[in-house]
Write an enzyme that holds these catalytic residues in place. Structure first.
Site, PDB file in Angstrom:
ATOM      1  CG  ASP A  48      -2.083   0.964   1.092  1.00 28.78           C
ATOM      2  OD1 ASP A  48      -3.048   0.707   0.360  1.00 28.78           O
ATOM      3  OD2 ASP A  48      -1.979   2.038   1.707  1.00 28.78           O
ATOM      4  CG  HIS A  78      -4.792  -3.843   0.452  1.00 30.86           C
ATOM      5  ND1 HIS A  78      -4.086  -3.393  -0.648  1.00 30.86           N
ATOM      6  CD2 HIS A  78      -4.713  -2.861   1.375  1.00 30.86           C
ATOM      7  CE1 HIS A  78      -3.627  -2.174  -0.389  1.00 30.86           C
ATOM      8  NE2 HIS A  78      -3.989  -1.832   0.818  1.00 30.86           N
ATOM      9  CE1 TYR A 136      -4.726   6.540  -1.010  1.00 33.70           C
ATOM     10  CE2 TYR A 136      -4.471   7.016   1.331  1.00 33.70           C
ATOM     11  CZ  TYR A 136      -4.647   6.112   0.303  1.00 33.70           C
ATOM     12  OH  TYR A 136      -4.743   4.773   0.575  1.00 33.70           O
TER      13      TYR A 136
END
Lengths: 397, 405
Positions: free
Chosen positions: B185, B378, B321
């Site tokens: 990630d 994930h 982000y």
């Protein structure tokens, strides 16, 4: 015998009154807000700025009175009537002038009927607002299902096109055999949809958001105006698209925050477009409202979303429209042959050029570009908006 | 004389302390949640489902033990040290075995050091977990700035590259002259940046997420003829990753969603749980049916969400982000240097997409290890700590031989 049917289709007066506990609970939650740290930039490029959100919360607690908004709404004739399973709320004000033209005005997101309150006087009573008796409108302002006082749908399928299907029934039910329609934002999509269906009695439509560009259709990119409009759309998609994508794909997920945190609800509703954001921020932070976008009017709308608990249901309308768009992918919408009118407001997300309007709508009866106002045109500049509606529809009377 | 300097660059022991008042406030807010109406679909197609979240809220208040975070973290050696102006929190567990290979593992979003707690035992104490002493690692697990107990950046610019540089300094400060790095990630982004910076001492890197895709693959995507049918499926998944509301919102306006993440525990939980369809389904099953997948237990999930709440990091974690998005845009103009260090990759079958070997090879020319794990998604380390530890052992085996000691 047929009582239940009559009860369903009858038009019932509606009155707004929230209990004191609901308002106290809101105030308590605003006061107890747990704030994030400040954004790391000096503008809106990371979202709604902490100073704006805190100024809004401060005014919400110390300066704002929801009962004033309730009184404004209750001073207007409001009704509910059940159509297609939803008890539709609407404001209906008739002009004193004979032969007034009925107009149905549809609000958008993050708006509500609150956006339209200040255009009612100028439209229905033109002689008191710089117009002549020939400019008079009877005004119908419904709440889209899932917004404000129209209860949220309990089944799938309520995209803009389905809303467009029930508005003609509403107009018929209140006795209008001919009428025109107007909308911006989601309301423009509803109004565009009505125009393409061309129900009996609909004479023509006016919008202040260019719906055909939302479907991903690429319009001309030759002139400076066209290039600027395309660039503005691209910028919006690159930097202001998060809310649109989230509501279109995960309305329930964002719905939790919108129902549970008043400050998140306020931030989410304020974070629509750059022009409107800075105007509203300026109203709260510097006490300098743009036009009619005052602190009270902004909070009327946010408080309405809060008290009606419609953050998630309003967000779902984007999901529905995304589903409808996906299903119709590749198919052109039905053509629109009805008379079409459009006004470009300079602060809108992109300034639609006349060439685009004429390319998308074969029967353009009116196009104008005005010198002020933005995405919330009716809300921000009610007098100017009214002039546009008068001019747009004068040939259809 | 130089006390302040020492304090800043010194390494201080750290203990988590959570007050009863914070816990009471959290429980009161959960109890006061104003819920939306139920979604109008039978699945997660409109987002996190009401029934699931209501059960999570019930468990959170009634059954969850709020002492878990303190107990689990304080059982490990934790430290703080100031790097590049920020206090960095990290867990540092040394193996008892000589010649253990130092490994820095970087968590992602919506994760934290909590994701990595159950790999510490297998990695540092392999002989107790089906391995040999040759498999031993010294493990360093830092909290990314803005996450958990690391300080929140007060200026823009803390992108993967800057975090990667801070990690190199951290390893240097801990006295490691040779080490490897791992991440999935956002942690894959940090680890990718470290690999490209190739600081002294970094021997190689391992990923369980292909962060390099936007830089390396999107141009190739413009000529889809070169893709096989299966690859086109994967490419569709990759595009899907970037068409997610949460990525778009946090990449553009992290502050706006931050208000919800700070003010509403349920808003925070919903936002964190809505990461990917696979982990969502697994976590929902744990709460609704009491059937957990691997290590993704109700308590482990709530440890992580509660950590976000108590450290008030919903907005600051979202900003990564925004930083990543800025950095990615800049990297189109100024591509980062190629990765020359040895790279290793593990595909977990339930990850957002299953990178084909040659995509990885395209991004990392010096690919020393590539494997498809039998299970896990994930949150690979969190969900399948034993398999994840096996992958670390196998991935870095070849790099142990050439070490200087």
């Amino acid at each position: 015998m047929s009582t239940s049917i009559e009860a369903a289709t009858e038009v019932r007066p509606f009155h707004v009154e929230f209990p004191e506990e609901a308002i106290d609970d809101l105030r308590r939650r605003v006061a107890a807000t747990r704030w994030p740290s400040k954004e790391l930039v000096a503008d809106r490029s990371q979202g709604v700025q902490l100073a704006t959100a805190q100024a809004l919360a401060g005014y919400w607690l110390d300066g704002y009175d929801w009962r004033r908004c309730e009184a404004r709404l209750n001073a207007l004739p409001q009704f509910r009537t059940e159509i297609d399973g939803v008890d539709v709320h609407f404001i209906h004000v008739r002009s004193q002038h004979e032969d007034a033209l009925p107009v149905i005005i549809t609000h958008g997101w993050p708006g509500s009927v609150i956006e339209m309150l200040e255009v009612i006087g100028p439209l229905t009573d033109p002689t008191a607002h710089g117009g002549s008796a020939d400019d008079a409108f009877d005004v119908v302002i419904p709440s889209i299902p899932g917004y404000g006082f129209s209860p949220e749908p309990t089944e799938l399928g309520w995209w803009a096109g389905r809303v467009a299907q029930i508005w003609p029934e509403l107009m018929r039910r209140i006795g209008y055999d001919h009428f025109v329609a107007q909308g911006g934002d989601v309301g423009a999509a509803v109004t565009d949809g009505m125009g393409r269906m061309a129900p009996e009695g609909l004479l023509g439509i006016h919008t202040n958001l260019f719906v055909p560009a939302l479907g991903g259709v690429k319009f001309a990119d030759e002139t400076d105006e066209e290039k600027a409009a395309n660039e503005a759309m691209a910028l919006f998609r690159a930097t202001g698209f998060g809310y649109f994508l989230e509501q279109s794909t995960r309305p329930q997920t964002i719905g939790y925050g919108l129902l549970d945190s008043p400050v998140e609800l306020a931030a989410w509703l304020l974070d629509h477009d750059t022009d409107a954001y800075y105007k509203i921020a300026s109203a709260f932070v510097d006490d300098k409202p743009a036009g009619n976008l005052t602190r009270d009017h902004i909070l009327d709308n946010i408080t309405l979303y809060w008290l009606t608990g419609t953050g998630a249901s309003a967000a779902r309308s984007y999901w529905e429209s995304a589903q409808a768009t996906a299903k119709s992918a590749g198919q052109a919408p039905p053509p629109m042959s009805l008379p079409f009118a459009f006004t470009t407001f300079p602060g809108e997300i992109w300034k639609t050029p006349r060439s685009w309007v004429e390319a998308a709508y074969p029967n353009v009866i009116y196009f104008n570009e005005v010198d002020k106002g933005g995405h919330f045109a009716a809300w921000e500049e009610p007098e100017l908006f009214t002039e546009e509606i008068r001019a747009a529809f004068s040939s259809l009377r | 004389m130089s006390t302040t300097v020492d304090t800043a660059t010194g390494i201080r022991p750290f203990t988590v302390q959570i007050s009863q008042e914070q816990i009471d406030n959290l429980c009161r807010r959960i109890g006061d949640t104003r819920w939306p109406s139920a979604e109008l679909v039978q699945d997660a197609a409109q987002g996190v489902q009401l029934e699931f979240l209501r059960e999570l809220a019930r468990y959170w208040v009634e059954d969850y033990d709020f002492g878990r975070i303190e107990a689990r973290l304080n059982a490990l050696p934790q430290y703080m040290t100031n790097i590049d102006g920020l206090d960095i929190h990290f867990i540092h567990v040394k193996s008892d075995h000589d010649g253990a290979l130092p490994l820095i593992i970087t968590h992602g979003w919506p994760g934290s050091v909590i994701e990595m707690l159950d790999v510490i035992g297998p990695l540092t104490d392999p002989t107790a977990h089906g391995g040999s002493s040759d498999d031993a690692f010294d493990v360093v697990i830092p909290s990314i700035p803005g996450f958990g107990f690391s300080s929140q950046p007060t200026e823009a610019g803390w992108d993967s590259g800057r975090i990667g540089a801070a990690w190199a300094e951290l390893m240097n400060r801990l006295g490691y002259s040779e080490y490897v790095a791992q991440g999935g990630d956002q942690g894959a982004g940090v680890t990718d940046a470290m690999g490209r910076q190739a600081p002294d001492g970094l021997l190689g890197v391992h990923f369980n997420f292909l962060d390099a895709i936007p830089k390396e693959l999107l141009t190739a995507a413009l000529t889809p003829r070169i893709f096989t049918h299966e690859e086109r499926d994967q490419l569709g998944k990759v595009v899907g990753v970037f068409m997610r509301g949460y990525i778009s919102e946090m990449g553009e306006h992290p502050q706006t969603i931050g208000y919800s993440l700070l003010d509403s525990p349920i808003g925070l939980a919903a936002w964190m749980l809505d990461h990917d369809a696979d982990s969502y389904a697994k976590i929902a099953k744990a709460f609704l049916e009491g059937e957990q997948t691997g290590n993704l237990s109700r308590d482990n999930i709530l440890d992580n969400i509660t950590l976000y709440w108590l450290t008030s990091t919903g907005a600051s974690t979202s900003r990564i982000y925004w930083e990543t998005s800025k950095a990615a845009a800049a990297s189109f103009k100024n591509p980062p240097p190629h990765m020359r260090l040895p790279a290793a990759y593990t595909v977990f079958p339930d990850e957002l997409f299953q990178a084909p070997r040659h995509w990885v090879k395209h991004a990392y020319h010096h690919l020393v290890y590539f494997n498809e794990a039998p299970k896990g998604g994930h949150f690979a380390a969190w969900e399948e700590p034993e398999i994840f530890a096996d992958e670390m052992r196998a991935a870095f085996k070849s790099l142990r031989n050439g070490r200087s000691e």
